[in-house]
Each structure stands twice: as C-alpha cells, then as structure tokens.
Design an enzyme around this catalytic site. Structure first.
Site, PDB file in Angstrom:
ATOM      1  CB  ILE A  24      -0.989  -0.146   0.975  1.00 48.32           C
ATOM      2  CG1 ILE A  24      -2.038  -1.461   1.324  1.00 48.32           C
ATOM      3  CG2 ILE A  24      -1.961   1.304   1.327  1.00 48.32           C
ATOM      4  CD1 ILE A  24      -2.735  -1.104   2.248  1.00 48.32           C
ATOM      5  CB  ALA A  30       7.166   0.738   8.911  1.00 47.92           C
ATOM      6  CE  LYS A  47       2.388   1.855  10.287  1.00 47.98           C
ATOM      7  NZ  LYS A  47       2.120   2.401  11.595  1.00 47.98           N
ATOM      8  CG  ASP A 141       4.657  12.145  13.026  1.00 49.72           C
ATOM      9  OD1 ASP A 141       5.009  13.067  12.737  1.00 49.72           O
ATOM     10  OD2 ASP A 141       5.107  11.608  12.350  1.00 49.72           O
TER      11      ASP A 141
END
Length: 633
Positions: A24, A30, A47, A141
């Site tokens: 994806i 990652a 992930k 973040d």
C-alpha cells in the site's frame, strides 16, 4: 516490473495468520501492505518495520508504543489496531484496512479546500484527537499523511508511532521527532510536547487546507524550524480571501507561539470550530437575501480583490473581528526577539545538553528483559546499564519460585540512566483455600473455584442413583489426582477436575425391549438383549432388569437387558387315588386351573381321582388347565 515481482513480502504468510497481498505505502520506518487475516477471513493493513531497523531498540519501542496507544482508543475517527507481534526478526503491526486516500493526496489533487470541506475534515480529526487527549495520549506527528479519507466517507487518524502519555512532556535529548513543517515552537526550542503541541500541528494543517500551501517554507529543515520558533502564522485569508474571519481566528488561536494561549486540548478546539461553523453557515443562509454589489473584482488569473464598497461595509459591521486579528498579530511579532535570543542560547548550550542526554544522567536506557533470571544475575545486568535496583516479592503462576517474575518499569521501557528499577521475585503461585465441593450444584462449585483464582478443568459425568442430576460427586487436583471433594489447600490458577451426577439410570422393568431401549437411549445409554429368565411378575418378553457392565456408568455405556420367559413351569402334583377335596386343594395350591365334573363338588369325599391330564409329574406353567377324571366315571 510489478510489485509482486520485486517485493519478497508479497505472498508471504506472517505468523501463520496474515497472508500478504500487495503493498500500500512505504515510509521511513515501515512499509504498509494489504493482507488477509486467514483466521477471521477479513482484509487488514499490516505495517512491517524495515529490516535495517530491527536491531534498533528505539524504533522497536516506537512500534510497540503505536500498538499500545491506538489499542487504548476505541473511536470511529481513530484507525483500529488489531494485533502486534514479531515473526522471526520482523516486527509487525496489524490495523484495520481503509480503502481510500490520505488528506495529502486530496491536497495534491485539489490544491486547497473550501471552508466547508475544511470544517468537515477538521471536525472528524478533532473528534478522534479529543478521544486520544482524554485518554492521556499525545499524537506528536499530526500531518495530512496521517489523516485517512476512506472511500465510504469515514475520516480517521492513524500512525500513533510517536505517541506518548500526555504527562510525559519533558525533553528527552533525542532528535526531534515528527515532521518539521508541523512542529510547535516548544518542540523546536525545548523538545517539549503535550496536547497543545498537537493543536499547533492542526492549526498548520488547517492553514494548508484553506490556502493550499504551508505557512513556513525553506530549503533546509532548520530554516523552517527557525520560522516556527520566531514568525507568526499569517491569516489564511491573506492567501485566500474566501476564508471567513471565524476560521482566520481559529487558525491564529491554534498556532499561538505560547502554548498557554492555545486551546488546552482537541475538545476545546472542536467546540470552538462547531461554534464557528454555526456562525459561518448561518451567514451563508442570509447572504442571498442581501442586495449588495459584487463582493470581489477579478483582476487576472485567480487573483481576487475585495470590492472597496463591500470592504468598507464589512469593516463597519464587524470591528471586533478586525481589531482581534490586528491585536493578535502585533502580540506575536513582539515575541520574536526573545524567541530568537532563546534559540541562540540553546545553540550555545547544545554541547552540554548533548552530553547530558546522550551519556549523562538525562539519557534514556531501555529496561532489559530479565524475567526468569536469578536475582543476582538480573541485578548485575541492570547495574551495568546504570540503574539502581531494589527487590520486591510477588506471586507468579508462570515463573519458578526465586526467579525474577517482572520488573517495574517493564521490559523495553525507556528510563533515565541512574533511575530505579524494581525486581519482583516470584514466590510461586498464591496459596488458596477451597470450600467443600461434593454434594453442591455444579454452577455453585464452579463459582467457588474461580472465585478463589483457580480453574475448572475436566468435568466427567456419571449416573448416580443417590445424587440429583447436576450435583458434584467428587473433585480432584489436576496435578496429582488428590481428592479435594471436602475442600482443602491449593494454589492460584491451578486446575480442579470434577465428577458430576447425571442422576439415576431410568427404571425399564416391565417395559418391552423396544420401549426399554428407547428410554435408555434418551439419556445416552445403549441397550443389549441378554439372558432370558422365568418371572412370576413380569410378562413373557418384557424386561426384568437392565444390568450395567461398568461401575460407575457413564454416557455411552451399554446395559444388558434381562428378558422374562414368563412364570417357571411346575410339576403336576400326584393326586391319583386321593379324594376330590384333597386333590382339588393340592392342584389349586400349585397354581393350576381345573376342569372336572361339577357333581364332584356335591360330595367331594365320595369322589376319588383316577387320572389327571397333563399327567402327574409333568412340568406345566402355572395357570395351565388340568383335566381331572374320577374313578367310576
């Protein structure tokens, strides 16, 4: 060349459960893949940490932290995290799969968004973030890449990899984390982050949605960081005149340099956004009824200049908004000089700060995993890393007595060098005392066992004619078979095996074989035809008894049916030569019916038996008819 041909992860089965289908996205820490959860038969996003980071404890800690932070949240605007684990040397995180795009993709396609679109997206983001702040989690973040817009219209926040507890807001000495374009001044200058730092990032995002560009730009990250620390964020309407004053004010409030002057958390900013939305949409419904000249004069291209007449009218009607924005702008610029001085001072102290946080008392060291080690060995390991160590006792069902069963803080938790770590030493399982169990209903016995911290193991069933169905007959320790039916000492998490009554075996005496077999089958027993016996009370062909072949009797066991042959034959008494009164009594006492001349009953002593049929000594079933002949007749 296709992704499946170049990426070795495609098609791989992770942890025996997750089948990787396609890639994806790929990030610095990652890569995210689409996978199938074979156990639950659903699509998930998985992930997987990059291989070159597998030996870095800091990145592993962030990976685990993302799982823990997101798992604490259950909100429709936060991406669900289902699982986290390690497969060989590969750390992975399993999340819900949301087909769609990110907010960054949307901005790339459309440049900037309308105020209405911005409000809709910000309401969803603030709702999810409010849940995180309420749970004590700071995202740290926030950026358009971490806002997911699903094809079905759902909007969710993802990637809690940098999340921390809201109270953990001291500088760590590590490099600044998060994307530089959205970092708050306090993160740039002091490395401090709390819920208000997330609010600053949202203010920058909101500016970018309304204008199509970030407020601060530069060729080097340090240039952008310097602007965050010193320059005021301009009002969005300076780049896009279509932005309402209410949204201008909200952006300025969220991006205040002083954290104390911002909304204290996402809930407070969400409440203000909803108020602004009501005001903006309320004005929009009134606008068509106003008779005004055109609000904007088109000069060239996409540039629009506010019609002077309209500008004058709006200024006359809304002096408070204009004065508010002017005052806020002056206040921000006045702070620039001391923030600049602060940056210079921090630069001068960088060498000392680097030592303090890199090798000195302020550095962070991950607590190692010392579970199942001897206390002396574990203490030496922790001391060598600079920790102070103390010991405490605790019960444990998994760690042998005398070994380290856990630590506080736990393994992989970052702790300041020189900080204290408590070793908890196993005392083995916690002792418990069980009450009497035999003779009690099964539900009550299970509650008594689990209430003491033990577990119910195997439950055997057997038929018992003395105890009602569902009554516990016996209890034993699973470890050694010791009988504890009357209660006794045991230990936490140990297993108790039970024997439970099925009630009495049904009585099938007097039933025919077919009915008896069906009755036993209904309670889980098998029937088998067995010997035949004489019976004076049971009709021929019916069941006299059902005999078990084992003791005790369990479901599935076989019972042998004893079948009646009817009454046992008896010999005809010797009555020949005897008078009728004596012979009649002997024959009737033997259970026979009689056939004779009725005249013999007139004077029974005058008649003598000459012959009987069946004859004397022949064995005949009771109830059979005996014919009597008299002498002289």
């Amino acid at each position: 060349m296709t992704t499946s041909q170049t990426d070795p992860m495609i098609g791989r089965l992770i942890d025996g459960r997750y089948q990787v289908r396609s890639r994806i996205a790929r990030g610095g820490m990652a890569t995210v893949y689409l996978a199938t959860d074979l156990r639950l038969e659903r699509r998930v996003a998985i992930k997987i940490m990059h291989g070159h980071l597998a030996d870095d404890s800091t990145f592993k800690s962030r990976f685990v932290q993302e799982a823990r932070s997101a798992a604490r949240l259950a909100h429709p605007n936060v991406v669900n995290v289902f699982d986290q684990g390690q497969d060989s040397d590969m750390a992975y995180l399993v999340m819900e799969y949301l087909p769609g795009i990110t907010l960054r993709d949307l901005l790339k396609d459309y440049g900037r968004l309308t105020p209405e679109q911005t409000i809709d997206i910000m309401e969803a983001v603030l709702s999810g973030l409010a849940a995180a702040h309420k749970a004590g989690i700071v995202h740290r973040d926030l950026k358009p890449e971490n806002v997911l817009l699903a094809d079905d219209g759902r909007i969710k926040i993802g990637d809690f990899g940098l999340a921390r507890a809201a109270s953990a807001n001291t500088a760590t000495g590590q490099a600044l984390l998060g994307t530089i374009a959205y970092l708050s001044p306090e993160l740039v200058t002091r490395g401090v982050a709390d819920a208000r730092s997330d609010i600053y990032a949202l203010g920058i995002m909101m500016y970018e949605m309304l204008t199509g560009q970030q407020p601060f730009q530069g060729e080097q990250p340090m240039q952008i960081a310097y602007q965050h620390a010193n320059d005021a964020v301009p009002v969005p309407s300076s780049k896009n005149p279509a932005v309402p004053a209410e949204l201008d004010e909200l952006v300025l409030w969220a991006t205040e340099k002083d954290p104390d002057r911002r909304p204290k958390d996402a809930r407070e900013m969400l409440d203000r956004l909803i108020e602004a939305e009501k005001s903006i949409r309320g004005e929009a419904t009134l606008q068509p009824t106003m008779v005004l000249p055109p609000a904007f004069d088109v000069v060239e291209g996409d540039t629009q200049i506010i019609n002077p007449a309209i500008r004058q009218q709006v200024a006359a009607n809304t002096p408070s908004a204009a004065e508010s924005l002017t005052t806020a702008t002056k206040r921000r610029r006045a702070k620039g000089w001391w923030l600049f001085a602060l940056v210079i001072l921090l630069a001068g102290l960088a060498g000392g700060t680097g030592w303090y946080f890199g090798a000195g008392p302020g550095s962070l060291v991950d607590v190692p995993n010392v579970v199942n080690q001897a206390p002396d060995k574990a203490t030496a390991t922790l001391t060598d890393l600079g920790f102070t160590v103390k010991q405490a006792q605790e019960y444990s069902v998994t760690v042998p007595t005398g070994q380290v069963s856990s630590t506080d803080p736990g393994a992989d938790t970052p702790v300041n060098r020189g900080g204290q770590v408590t070793l908890r030493i196993s005392q083995g399982p916690k002792p418990i005392e069980l009450p009497a169990l035999a003779g009690q209903p099964l539900d009550a016995v299970k509650a008594a066992i689990t209430g003491q911290g033990a577990k119910v193991g195997e439950t055997a069933e057997q038929f018992d004619g003395k105890a009602p169905a569902g009554t516990v007959l016996a209890a034993t320790r699973a470890t050694d078979g010791t009988d504890i039916s009357g209660g006794g000492s045991y230990f936490e998490a140990a297993t108790v095996n039970l024997v439970v009554s099925l009630g009495a075996i049904p009585d099938v005496t007097g039933k025919n074989v077919e009915d008896a077999t069906a009755t036993l089958r209904d309670v889980g027993l098998l029937a088998q035809s067995g010997p035949e016996s004489y019976s004076d009370s049971i009709d021929k062909g019916d069941v006299i008894s059902a005999q078990p072949q084992s003791d005790p009797v369990h479901k599935g066991d076989t019972l042998v049916l004893e079948i009646s042959k009817g009454p046992e034959p008896v010999p005809v008494p010797d009555v020949v030569g005897k008078t009728w009164d004596v012979a009649k009594k002997a024959l009737t006492d033997a259970g026979f019916k009689l056939k004779y001349s009725a005249i013999a009953d007139v004077v029974p002593t005058a008649f003598v038996v000459a012959k009987v049929n069946p004859g004397v000594g022949e064995r005949v079933e009771k109830g059979s008819e005996i014919t009597v002949n008299f002498a002289g007749f």
